[in-house]
Design a protein around this motif. Structure first.
Motif, PDB file in Angstrom:
ATOM      1  N   ALA A 183       0.804  -1.217   0.000  1.00  0.00           N
ATOM      2  CA  ALA A 183       0.000   0.000   0.000  1.00  0.00           C
ATOM      3  C   ALA A 183       0.841   1.273   0.000  1.00  0.00           C
ATOM      4  N   MET A 184       2.172   1.134   0.131  1.00  0.00           N
ATOM      5  CA  MET A 184       3.046   2.303   0.171  1.00  0.00           C
ATOM      6  C   MET A 184       3.968   2.387  -1.050  1.00  0.00           C
ATOM      7  N   GLY A 191       3.930  -4.801  -8.014  1.00  0.00           N
ATOM      8  CA  GLY A 191       3.984  -6.116  -8.625  1.00  0.00           C
ATOM      9  C   GLY A 191       5.354  -6.570  -9.064  1.00  0.00           C
ATOM     10  N   LYS A 192       6.388  -5.775  -8.769  1.00  0.00           N
ATOM     11  CA  LYS A 192       7.741  -6.137  -9.189  1.00  0.00           C
ATOM     12  C   LYS A 192       8.534  -6.740  -8.027  1.00  0.00           C
ATOM     13  N   LYS A 193       9.562  -7.495  -8.352  1.00  0.00           N
ATOM     14  CA  LYS A 193      10.464  -8.029  -7.347  1.00  0.00           C
ATOM     15  C   LYS A 193      11.326  -6.875  -6.830  1.00  0.00           C
ATOM     16  N   LEU A 194      11.106  -6.478  -5.593  1.00  0.00           N
ATOM     17  CA  LEU A 194      11.716  -5.249  -5.088  1.00  0.00           C
ATOM     18  C   LEU A 194      13.236  -5.331  -4.997  1.00  0.00           C
ATOM     19  N   GLY A 228     -15.429  -0.047  -5.651  1.00  0.00           N
ATOM     20  CA  GLY A 228     -14.315  -0.090  -6.579  1.00  0.00           C
ATOM     21  C   GLY A 228     -13.270  -1.107  -6.197  1.00  0.00           C
ATOM     22  N   ALA A 229     -12.040  -0.843  -6.600  1.00  0.00           N
ATOM     23  CA  ALA A 229     -10.959  -1.813  -6.464  1.00  0.00           C
ATOM     24  C   ALA A 229     -10.257  -1.691  -5.115  1.00  0.00           C
ATOM     25  N   SER A 230      -9.223  -2.510  -4.937  1.00  0.00           N
ATOM     26  CA  SER A 230      -8.432  -2.484  -3.710  1.00  0.00           C
ATOM     27  C   SER A 230      -7.535  -1.257  -3.680  1.00  0.00           C
ATOM     28  N   THR A 231      -6.933  -0.994  -2.507  1.00  0.00           N
ATOM     29  CA  THR A 231      -6.036   0.149  -2.369  1.00  0.00           C
ATOM     30  C   THR A 231      -4.885   0.059  -3.358  1.00  0.00           C
ATOM     31  N   THR A 232      -4.275  -1.125  -3.480  1.00  0.00           N
ATOM     32  CA  THR A 232      -3.132  -1.269  -4.390  1.00  0.00           C
ATOM     33  C   THR A 232      -3.561  -1.092  -5.847  1.00  0.00           C
ATOM     34  N   GLN A 233      -4.764  -1.557  -6.193  1.00  0.00           N
ATOM     35  CA  GLN A 233      -5.235  -1.366  -7.565  1.00  0.00           C
ATOM     36  C   GLN A 233      -5.531   0.104  -7.833  1.00  0.00           C
ATOM     37  N   ASN A 234      -6.043   0.795  -6.821  1.00  0.00           N
ATOM     38  CA  ASN A 234      -6.288   2.229  -6.971  1.00  0.00           C
ATOM     39  C   ASN A 234      -4.976   2.991  -7.155  1.00  0.00           C
ATOM     40  N   GLY A 281       0.781  12.318 -11.140  1.00  0.00           N
ATOM     41  CA  GLY A 281       2.054  11.774 -10.683  1.00  0.00           C
ATOM     42  C   GLY A 281       2.062  10.275 -10.506  1.00  0.00           C
ATOM     43  N   ALA A 282       0.880   9.671 -10.482  1.00  0.00           N
ATOM     44  CA  ALA A 282       0.832   8.212 -10.355  1.00  0.00           C
ATOM     45  C   ALA A 282       1.479   7.548 -11.564  1.00  0.00           C
ATOM     46  N   HIS A 283       1.253   8.096 -12.754  1.00  0.00           N
ATOM     47  CA  HIS A 283       1.777   7.493 -13.977  1.00  0.00           C
ATOM     48  C   HIS A 283       2.937   8.279 -14.574  1.00  0.00           C
ATOM     49  N   GLN A 284       3.146   9.489 -14.085  1.00  0.00           N
ATOM     50  CA  GLN A 284       4.267  10.310 -14.550  1.00  0.00           C
ATOM     51  C   GLN A 284       5.056  10.781 -13.322  1.00  0.00           C
TER      52      GLN A 284
END
Length: 326
Positions: A183-184, A191-194, A228-234, A281-284
């Motif tokens: 969530a942070m 979804g990536k290997k951190l 709507g969707a989950s926090t991570t999907q949002n 800023g979420a996508h840029q």
């Protein structure tokens, strides 16, 4: 229980302060200004972990005037067991309550009696100032969440803990931050290997802005909403419900309760900054409001409160009248 220093001198540990997923933290008997983190046995043999801790110690030596004055539990001294095997490190002891108490108003009243908005803003500005200074040295936190900051009820100090996870570069080698709460994590890392992700100033800015929003909104996450969707999907969708109409065909609105009231009492420019970081800023990532600007907006918000233009209550019970306050 004893641990041993580089010269194999025994160092006695007091009873444990806390235990977590990686290890246990103990006070040192003869040095109350330090505590020791002893990793769980199955983690000590991870070569990259030991290498990173020693790299952090070298970095501290190189940047000592800077890092020494920052309120943080940075790895300082290696510790070993009786067989001279590395088991962990000593760090500066820092005090305070984790920011997670702000999810519970009862705990806030208990540990921070009389806390108001201007003092809360001071905490946030001090946190962002420390983060800026780390960024200036190419150090990125990565794992940014409410449990990794301690707020001192007796001052405006915010101390950084769990610093052994930070991303650093030493002798040209990158040591990543391999952990983080879903969530942070900023959208570009979801979804990536951190352990393979390279953190940046922009990725830290996203998570630090989430922290600022949560403390000003009594622990509510900016991407939590009704339906709507989950926090991570949002987060991935950049769906931030505050201060704007919900796009056609998208479920989700501000949660019920006082959230709209508290949002209404933030300054206009600060609300705009949150909207920019959490939507565009979420996508840029380059559109995220920089920490210097965010600090400026928080200072302006504090000034408006001190001038009586906005309320200083931590939890206002009525919405602000509709007028633009910057």
């Amino acid at each position: 229980m004893n641990v041993y220093d580089r010269k194999h001198n025994p160092q006695h540990l007091e009873p444990a302060l806390k235990s977590g997923g990686e290890g246990t933290v103990y006070p040192l008997s003869h040095r109350p200004e330090l505590v020791v983190k002893v990793y769980h046995e199955h983690l000590r043999s991870e070569l990259h972990r030991q290498d990173k801790i020693f790299a952090q110690m070298k970095l501290y030596s190189d940047l000592k005037p800077l890092l020494k004055e920052l309120p943080m539990a940075w790895p300082l001294i290696p510790v070993f067991d009786e067989q001279k095997q590395w088991v962990g490190y000593a760090m500066k002891k820092v005090n305070g309550k984790t920011m997670s108490v702000f999810r519970n108003p009862k705990l806030v009243r208990k540990h921070f009696p009389g806390l108001n908005r201007t003092r809360l803003i001071d905490y946030l500005i001090n946190m962002l100032t420390t983060a800026e200074r780390l960024h200036q040295q190419g150090i990125y936190m990565g794992d940014i969440n409410l449990d990794n900051f301690l707020i001192d009820p007796k001052s405006t100090t915010v101390s950084f803990i769990d610093c052994d996870s930070y991303q650093i570069v030493s002798n040209g080698e990158l040591y990543p931050c391999p952990v983080g709460q879903d969530a942070m994590i900023p959208p570009e890392h979801q979804g990536k290997k951190l352990s393979s992700v390279v953190r940046s100033e922009e990725s830290d800015i996203f998570s630090l802005t989430v922290i600022c929003f949560m403390l000003l909104m009594s622990g509510r996450h900016p991407y939590e909403h009704i339906g709507g969707a989950s926090t991570t999907q949002n987060i991935a969708n950049g769906h931030f419900p505050y201060g704007q109409p919900i796009p056609p065909g998208v479920d989700g609105a501000i949660p019920p309760g006082y959230w709209y009231i508290w949002w209404s009492h933030l300054s206009y420019n600060l609300k705009s900054a949150f909207m920019t970081t959490f939507t565009e800023g979420a996508h840029q990532p380059c559109k995220r409001v920089q920490l210097t600007e965010l600090k400026k907006l928080l200072s302006q918000y504090k000034w408006s409160i001190e001038q009586g233009l906005l309320v200083n209550e931590l939890w206002p019970t009525e919405a602000k009248q509709s007028n633009r306050i910057t």
